[in-house]
Design a protein around this motif. Structure first.
Motif, PDB file in Angstrom:
ATOM      1  N   UNK A   1       1.726 -73.587  18.276  1.00  0.00           N
ATOM      2  CA  UNK A   1       2.842 -72.610  18.604  1.00  0.00           C
ATOM      3  C   UNK A   1       3.188 -71.334  17.750  1.00  0.00           C
ATOM      4  N   UNK A   2       4.191 -69.978  18.185  1.00  0.00           N
ATOM      5  CA  UNK A   2       4.234 -68.768  17.718  1.00  0.00           C
ATOM      6  C   UNK A   2       5.040 -68.608  17.841  1.00  0.00           C
ATOM      7  N   UNK A   3       5.411 -67.270  17.353  1.00  0.00           N
ATOM      8  CA  UNK A   3       7.176 -66.641  17.548  1.00  0.00           C
ATOM      9  C   UNK A   3       7.279 -65.359  17.765  1.00  0.00           C
ATOM     10  N   UNK A   4       8.048 -64.486  17.793  1.00  0.00           N
ATOM     11  CA  UNK A   4       7.745 -63.148  17.843  1.00  0.00           C
ATOM     12  C   UNK A   4       9.338 -62.827  16.990  1.00  0.00           C
ATOM     13  N   UNK A   5       9.412 -62.452  15.349  1.00  0.00           N
ATOM     14  CA  UNK A   5      10.142 -61.724  15.194  1.00  0.00           C
ATOM     15  C   UNK A   5      11.476 -61.341  16.181  1.00  0.00           C
TER      16      UNK A   5
ATOM     17  N   UNK B   1       2.421 -68.314  24.515  1.00  0.00           N
ATOM     18  CA  UNK B   1       3.076 -69.307  22.777  1.00  0.00           C
ATOM     19  C   UNK B   1       4.852 -68.400  23.024  1.00  0.00           C
ATOM     20  N   UNK B   2       4.815 -67.437  23.101  1.00  0.00           N
ATOM     21  CA  UNK B   2       5.781 -66.870  23.323  1.00  0.00           C
ATOM     22  C   UNK B   2       6.465 -65.135  23.654  1.00  0.00           C
ATOM     23  N   UNK B   3       7.201 -64.128  23.649  1.00  0.00           N
ATOM     24  CA  UNK B   3       7.218 -63.703  24.569  1.00  0.00           C
ATOM     25  C   UNK B   3       8.603 -62.950  23.934  1.00  0.00           C
ATOM     26  N   UNK B   4       9.049 -61.940  24.162  1.00  0.00           N
ATOM     27  CA  UNK B   4      10.014 -60.910  24.020  1.00  0.00           C
ATOM     28  C   UNK B   4       9.698 -60.009  24.620  1.00  0.00           C
ATOM     29  N   UNK B   5      11.552 -59.142  24.884  1.00  0.00           N
ATOM     30  CA  UNK B   5      11.162 -57.703  25.444  1.00  0.00           C
ATOM     31  C   UNK B   5      10.013 -56.804  25.328  1.00  0.00           C
ATOM     32  N   UNK B   6       8.975 -56.783  24.689  1.00  0.00           N
ATOM     33  CA  UNK B   6       8.577 -55.788  24.173  1.00  0.00           C
ATOM     34  C   UNK B   6       6.664 -56.344  24.363  1.00  0.00           C
ATOM     35  N   UNK B   7       6.785 -57.843  23.815  1.00  0.00           N
ATOM     36  CA  UNK B   7       5.913 -58.689  23.617  1.00  0.00           C
ATOM     37  C   UNK B   7       5.407 -59.468  23.988  1.00  0.00           C
ATOM     38  N   UNK B   8       3.957 -60.175  24.329  1.00  0.00           N
ATOM     39  CA  UNK B   8       3.489 -61.660  24.310  1.00  0.00           C
ATOM     40  C   UNK B   8       3.058 -61.827  23.835  1.00  0.00           C
ATOM     41  N   UNK B   9       3.024 -63.367  23.202  1.00  0.00           N
ATOM     42  CA  UNK B   9       1.656 -63.610  22.323  1.00  0.00           C
ATOM     43  C   UNK B   9       1.292 -64.988  22.762  1.00  0.00           C
TER      44      UNK B   9
ATOM     45  N   UNK C   1      -1.688 -60.695  21.467  1.00  0.00           N
ATOM     46  CA  UNK C   1      -1.105 -60.456  20.918  1.00  0.00           C
ATOM     47  C   UNK C   1      -0.533 -59.383  22.665  1.00  0.00           C
ATOM     48  N   UNK C   2       0.093 -58.778  23.043  1.00  0.00           N
ATOM     49  CA  UNK C   2       0.185 -57.934  24.550  1.00  0.00           C
ATOM     50  C   UNK C   2       1.156 -56.926  24.305  1.00  0.00           C
ATOM     51  N   UNK C   3       1.715 -55.658  23.500  1.00  0.00           N
ATOM     52  CA  UNK C   3       3.045 -55.349  23.632  1.00  0.00           C
ATOM     53  C   UNK C   3       2.830 -54.428  25.271  1.00  0.00           C
TER      54      UNK C   3
END
Length: 121
Positions: free
Chosen positions: A42-46, A6-14, A23-25
């Motif tokens: 839907x999801x978001x990572x700050x 649903x969402x991905x950042x450099x350090x996390x995946x939802x 959520x996975x770190x």
């Protein structure tokens, strides 16, 4: 079973598998965000990777850095359920959510709000 991101950042995946979101770190930690009636939409990572939000049947906000996996629910109590179709971050601890009627609504919270709620979850 297949997970859907649903969402991905450099350090996390939802992600979610059917109605269960998590959520996975990057370091391998895994935290349950909770179950949703119907799949989460839907999801978001700050932007600063301090929290994430997952929505569909209501909204769940979880801490990422300090207090990893502590979550608080909004708009999920019987008679108060809101169906959330989209999210956007508007501040360090603020977001807007779109309901199924297309209207946008604001939610401002603090990390302490999430931490205080977590023990009773």
């Amino acid at each position: 079973m297949t997970s859907r991101e649903l969402a991905r950042s450099a350090a996390y995946i939802v992600q979610h598998e059917y109605e269960q979101a998590s959520v996975i770190a990057a370091d391998g930690r895994l935290a349950s965000v909770g179950e949703f009636y119907g799949d989460p939409a839907v999801a978001l990572i700050d932007d600063h990777e301090q929290w994430c939000a997952v929505a569909g049947e209501g909204l769940v906000i979880c801490l990422l850095e300090q207090g990893f996996g502590q979550c608080v629910e909004y708009y999920r109590q019987p008679g108060e359920v809101r169906w959330v179709t989209d999210l956007r971050q508007t501040g360090p601890f603020a977001l807007e959510w779109q309901g199924e009627d297309g209207a946008w609504h604001s939610l401002v919270f603090e990390a302490a709000d999430v931490s205080a709620y977590a023990p009773g979850r």
